[in-house]
Design a protein around this motif. Structure first.
Motif, PDB file in Angstrom:
ATOM      1  N   LYS A 350       0.818  -1.215   0.000  1.00 43.36           N
ATOM      2  CA  LYS A 350       0.000   0.000   0.000  1.00 43.36           C
ATOM      3  C   LYS A 350       0.849   1.262   0.000  1.00 43.36           C
ATOM      4  O   LYS A 350       0.412   2.310  -0.482  1.00 43.36           O
ATOM      5  CB  LYS A 350      -0.926  -0.008   1.221  1.00 43.36           C
ATOM      6  N   GLU A 351       2.072   1.208   0.534  1.00 42.40           N
ATOM      7  CA  GLU A 351       2.890   2.410   0.576  1.00 42.40           C
ATOM      8  C   GLU A 351       3.380   2.834  -0.806  1.00 42.40           C
ATOM      9  O   GLU A 351       3.931   3.931  -0.974  1.00 42.40           O
ATOM     10  CB  GLU A 351       4.092   2.224   1.515  1.00 42.40           C
ATOM     11  N   GLN A 362      -8.755   7.104   0.636  1.00 45.88           N
ATOM     12  CA  GLN A 362      -8.980   7.867   1.866  1.00 45.88           C
ATOM     13  C   GLN A 362     -10.410   8.387   1.918  1.00 45.88           C
ATOM     14  O   GLN A 362     -11.035   8.394   2.995  1.00 45.88           O
ATOM     15  CB  GLN A 362      -7.979   9.024   1.936  1.00 45.88           C
ATOM     16  N   LYS A 365     -12.565   5.616   2.982  1.00 44.69           N
ATOM     17  CA  LYS A 365     -12.456   5.435   4.447  1.00 44.69           C
ATOM     18  C   LYS A 365     -13.321   6.461   5.179  1.00 44.69           C
ATOM     19  O   LYS A 365     -14.024   6.129   6.158  1.00 44.69           O
ATOM     20  CB  LYS A 365     -10.989   5.586   4.862  1.00 44.69           C
ATOM     21  N   ARG A 384     -11.866  -5.646   7.882  1.00 46.06           N
ATOM     22  CA  ARG A 384     -11.076  -4.758   7.031  1.00 46.06           C
ATOM     23  C   ARG A 384     -11.309  -3.281   7.338  1.00 46.06           C
ATOM     24  O   ARG A 384     -10.705  -2.425   6.693  1.00 46.06           O
ATOM     25  CB  ARG A 384     -11.400  -5.041   5.559  1.00 46.06           C
ATOM     26  N   TYR A 385     -12.194  -3.004   8.268  1.00 43.23           N
ATOM     27  CA  TYR A 385     -12.363  -1.622   8.713  1.00 43.23           C
ATOM     28  C   TYR A 385     -11.545  -1.427   9.978  1.00 43.23           C
ATOM     29  O   TYR A 385     -11.788  -2.054  11.008  1.00 43.23           O
ATOM     30  CB  TYR A 385     -13.827  -1.292   8.995  1.00 43.23           C
ATOM     31  N   ARG A 386     -10.566  -0.538   9.882  1.00 43.57           N
ATOM     32  CA  ARG A 386      -9.700  -0.240  11.019  1.00 43.57           C
ATOM     33  C   ARG A 386      -9.755   1.265  11.255  1.00 43.57           C
ATOM     34  O   ARG A 386      -9.254   2.047  10.436  1.00 43.57           O
ATOM     35  CB  ARG A 386      -8.272  -0.711  10.732  1.00 43.57           C
ATOM     36  N   ASP A 388      -8.211   3.497  12.794  1.00 44.88           N
ATOM     37  CA  ASP A 388      -7.013   4.333  12.815  1.00 44.88           C
ATOM     38  C   ASP A 388      -6.276   4.368  11.480  1.00 44.88           C
ATOM     39  O   ASP A 388      -5.310   5.125  11.329  1.00 44.88           O
ATOM     40  CB  ASP A 388      -6.061   3.854  13.914  1.00 44.88           C
ATOM     41  N   ASP A 389      -6.684   3.558  10.517  1.00 44.61           N
ATOM     42  CA  ASP A 389      -6.030   3.585   9.213  1.00 44.61           C
ATOM     43  C   ASP A 389      -6.384   4.874   8.457  1.00 44.61           C
ATOM     44  O   ASP A 389      -7.461   5.441   8.661  1.00 44.61           O
ATOM     45  CB  ASP A 389      -6.455   2.390   8.359  1.00 44.61           C
ATOM     46  N   ASP A 390      -5.498   5.314   7.561  1.00 43.50           N
ATOM     47  CA  ASP A 390      -5.770   6.536   6.806  1.00 43.50           C
ATOM     48  C   ASP A 390      -6.596   6.261   5.557  1.00 43.50           C
ATOM     49  O   ASP A 390      -7.165   7.184   4.976  1.00 43.50           O
ATOM     50  CB  ASP A 390      -4.463   7.232   6.410  1.00 43.50           C
ATOM     51  N   MET A 392      -9.040   3.025   3.242  1.00 43.16           N
ATOM     52  CA  MET A 392      -9.741   1.752   3.282  1.00 43.16           C
ATOM     53  C   MET A 392      -9.696   1.148   1.887  1.00 43.16           C
ATOM     54  O   MET A 392     -10.018   1.807   0.892  1.00 43.16           O
ATOM     55  CB  MET A 392     -11.181   1.928   3.741  1.00 43.16           C
ATOM     56  N   TRP A 393      -9.313  -0.121   1.812  1.00 39.40           N
ATOM     57  CA  TRP A 393      -8.980  -0.739   0.541  1.00 39.40           C
ATOM     58  C   TRP A 393     -10.023  -1.742   0.064  1.00 39.40           C
ATOM     59  O   TRP A 393      -9.873  -2.336  -1.006  1.00 39.40           O
ATOM     60  CB  TRP A 393      -7.609  -1.416   0.652  1.00 39.40           C
TER      61      TRP A 393
END
Length: 812
Positions: A350-351, A362, A365, A384-386, A388-390, A392-393
């Motif tokens: 992802k990076e 984003q 998300k 798959r929903y987190r 604190d993540d920036d 959502m995939w």
């Protein structure tokens, strides 16, 4: 023998749009022609003939009769052919003697003693009392209620309805009805027929009776047209027993008469005459779209052809760079496969995803951060929903489409939908530069720079740029994973031997369906074959949101006999790629030796005509719908499998205008440009350096199976599947996005870019397409500002801007 030709002399609503269009026609001295077919929905023969007149002929608009018995079939056909413009043909009469229709509403003042619409508005000569609506005690409130019901039903079932017309003059027989007609047209935003004569009537068939005579008369009428916009109306039909039973006093030879109309509309001579005379076929919708005239005269900085995710990213970046931009696309829905069912993002690391591509995920998300986004599931129950993540995939299709629509609205990007490039003569060039592109509708778009954002590369091909279809041999670029791959094809493979013959053990009985005869080819050798396509279905088990799998027409369980034998061997990994999406849904992909991939049925798709592509898409839909129905309900399938699969169905709240079926097939590869630089396996593995990076990929080199054959042991075997990691993220070159300078100097190709088959298997991911779309638009802005060819953009300057805009060009 009596024939009755009915030609309505009409003109369009007087409004600035139509006036400006007509003025544009006068200025450019062009001839525009709308060929309209009436009465789809009235009977099966009319339905078939209307679709044939569109797919094989010159008809661009069709009128849909809602209260008739064959309306449901017409709806299905029209949604399978979204390029055909549709009008709701409001009916208040039922004129035929052997077939009748009733109101959709309770409207007793509009019906005869049997509850049918009256045969006519005005009584025919010699007809008995009680046969004409105008003589009945009709009520305007019943007329309004019924008209509304028909319009709303048509718009609900066929969302691309653009206009409304009246059957047998039902809009103008009373001043109150005339006023109501205009009110409803304005309220429902549908074009109607006014007194303005900006659109002229084209001459009819006169005394011509036979199909051949009518063809000659039609061509003669075409030859007499002067610059302007014309309308020709008639009723396609077929000479069948069904249509032969339709008629009324004074018009008995309906089938023969209307079959001749179909012959005219589909005539090669007529099509050739239209082409030679330079007549541009258009539809009602083309006159009803804002900016229909502006698109002919205005020159945009950037014209993007195609509506996939790359198109939206490119358009947003062009706007951010201060450029005028327009998206022109065949699709009605933006976002391509990202909004078409592929919610389980294939991305690798992802990076490696930055810029507008990451912004998209984003925004997704942000949507799921709101409590009201979770209807059929709690957010904490979805892995798959987190919070604190920036980004959502994984997401639902409608959320992706909504996000794309928000982007184009936010940046005020015009989108002209349902516009199909004239692939034969629609690209106008001056030397190596594209000046304009013209659609089948006759609309022309001028630009300084162009971007082909289609999965098929139609603009690229129409420009005369070199490309490749199929698999190159390993020897072409010094690769190891290209061409025929029997030894490496170990995934999605038959894990147990399965007999391929109709009668097991007897080759003379012939092969089961979907198995290719002959050798798969020499290892590593190139061929014309293309990796399999499928639809990424959005499924659910939630009862209130589940639609049972539909059984397609002409369903044949023998098409799935090979799978049945595999199931008999004990294979049960059917659900391995029912990847979970939010709200208890899935992104369902291919898994196993016999699954949703329609292996070997797409070889001609990349270069096929629009009409042939529609046939291929229909075959893929029927195959996949039949597959799911087979697994869920066919007694040939083991009971334990049927019990589990039948709990699933299509998600009711997805793809609402397409019977809950994805509107985009997964075109895993089609054409690929061949430029001065070609991305290959060697670049992905960093054996060779990649010049001028403008983005990164990181997914496996992934080719789905290409063919199914019989191996040396007499068993079914798949060939072509490759899933090999290139060794980590890798850069993608700017030089792969631009054509050879000798072929075109103002076009970018970020989707069908210059790549070998196996390298494309990794590059072809939706996040990467958005990355490359943004980079292409950035370079386009520089090329415009400096008035240079795309091949000459200063890479150092481009790289600096890409990094400033958040693009990722290298990872350590």
């Amino acid at each position: 023998m009596k024939f009755r030709h009915i030609l309505f002399v009409v003109a369009f609503t007087a409004c600035p749009l139509i006036v400006s269009h007509a003025r544009g026609v006068e200025q450019n001295k062009s001839i525009y022609l709308i060929v309209r077919g009436d009465d789809i929905g009235s009977c099966h023969a009319a339905n078939v003939a209307c679709i044939r007149s569109y797919k094989e002929g010159v008809m661009k608009s069709v009128e849909l009769m809602v209260p008739c018995a064959w309306f449901p079939e017409a709806v299905k056909m029209l949604n399978e052919n979204p390029g055909l413009d549709v009008g709701v043909h409001v009916a208040l009469t039922s004129e035929w003697e052997n077939i009748k229709w009733r109101p959709l509403t309770w409207a007793p003042s509009l019906t005869d003693a049997d509850g049918y619409f009256y045969p006519t508005l005005w009584r025919r000569k010699g007809a008995p009392d009680g046969t004409a609506l105008r003589e009945a005690k009709w009520k305007i409130e019943d007329v309004e209620k019924e008209m509304r019901a028909q319009i709303e039903m048509a718009k609900r079932k066929v969302p691309h309805v653009s206009h409304m017309t009246c059957h047998m003059g039902c809009s103008g027989w009373d001043p109150k009805v005339q006023a109501l007609w205009k009110k409803l047209a304005k309220e429902y935003d549908l074009t109607i027929l006014p007194s303005s004569r900006k659109v002229q009537s084209m001459g009819g068939f006169g005394e011509a009776k036979t199909a051949q005579d009518r063809i000659e008369k039609f061509i003669k009428n075409l030859e007499g047209l002067k610059p302007g916009t014309y309308l020709f109306v008639d009723h396609p039909g077929l000479e069948t027993a069904e249509m032969g039973a339709i008629g009324h006093v004074g018009y008995e030879n309906v089938a023969e008469d209307r079959d001749a109309v179909t012959a005219v509309f589909t005539s090669d001579k007529v099509k050739q005459a239209i082409d030679q005379l330079g007549i541009k076929l258009i539809s009602y919708a083309d006159l009803n779209r804002p900016a229909s005239s502006a698109s002919i005269s205005k020159t945009y900085d950037v014209v993007i052809y195609g509506g996939a995710s790359a198109a939206v990213a490119a358009a947003v970046q062009a706007k951010r760079m201060g450029k005028t931009v327009i998206i022109v696309c065949p699709e009605r829905h933006l976002g391509g496969l990202t909004a078409g069912g592929l919610g389980w993002t294939d991305s690798g690391r992802k990076e490696a995803i930055g810029g507008i591509s990451r912004e998209f995920y984003q925004r997704v998300k942000n949507h799921y951060d709101t409590p009201n986004a979770w209807i059929f599931q709690k957010s904490e129950d979805y892995s798959r929903y987190r919070p604190d993540d920036d980004a959502m995939w994984v997401f639902e299709p409608h959320v992706a489409e909504q996000t794309f629509e928000q982007l184009v609205a936010e940046y005020d990007i015009p989108v002209h939908r349902d516009q199909w490039l004239d692939r034969k003569k629609g690209v106008k060039k001056d030397g190596s530069r594209i000046i304009s592109i013209t659609m089948r509708s006759g609309k022309t778009y001028r630009g300084k720079l162009f971007i082909d954002a289609t999965y098929e590369g139609d603009l690229m091909a129409g420009t005369g740029i070199s490309y490749h279809v199929g698999r190159e041999g390993n020897d072409v670029y010094g690769e190891t994973l290209n061409g025929v791959q029997t030894k490496n094809a170990t995934k999605h493979q038959f894990e147990k031997p399965v007999d391929p013959y109709i009668t097991p053990g007897e080759p003379s009985s012939g092969l089961l369906p979907r198995i290719h005869a002959g050798s798969p080819g020499q290892e590593g050798q190139g061929d014309h074959r293309v990796q399999a396509y499928n639809y990424r279905m959005c499924l659910t088990k939630v009862p209130e949101n589940r639609v049972p799998f539909p059984k397609p027409d002409h369903y044949d369980p023998m098409e799935y006999e090979l799978l049945a034998r595999y199931l008999d061997k004990g294979w049960r990994a059917i659900f391995a790629k029912f990847d979970p999406a939010p709200n208890a849904k899935t992104d369902t992909n291919n898994h196993g030796a016999f699954s949703t991939d329609n292996i070997g049925m797409n070889y001609d798709y990349p270069e096929a005509s629009y009409e042939r592509r529609q046939q291929i898409l229909k075959e893929h839909q029927d195959y996949q719908k039949g597959l799911m129905w087979f697994l869920a309900y066919d007694p040939r399938v083991p009971a334990d499998v049927r019990e589990k699969v039948s709990q699933w169905g299509l998600a009711k709240d997805e793809f609402k205008d397409n019977a809950h079926w994805p509107h985009q097939i997964y075109v895993r590869e089609a054409r690929r440009m061949v430029s001065d630089f070609v991305m290959t396996e060697l670049h992905l593995r960093k054996i060779k350096p990649t010049p001028k990076p403008v983005g990164m990929g990181s997914y496996n080199m992934d080719s789905h199976n290409v063919q199914r054959y019989v191996d040396e042991n007499g068993h079914a075997r798949n060939e072509g599947d490759i899933q090999i990691n290139p060794g980590g993220p890798y850069p993608i070159s700017y030089e792969a996005l631009v054509p050879k300078a000798s072929e075109c100097t103002n076009l970018f190709v970020p989707v069908c870019l210059s790549s070998s088959h196996i390298a494309y298997g990794s590059i072809r991911m939706e996040p990467v397409f958005m990355i490359l779309g943004q980079s292409a638009a950035t370079a386009a802005a520089f090329a415009i500002d400096e008035n240079i060819d795309v091949q000459n953009v200063d890479y150092a300057k481009l790289r600096k801007r890409l990094l400033a805009d958040g693009q990722v060009l290298e990872l350590r």
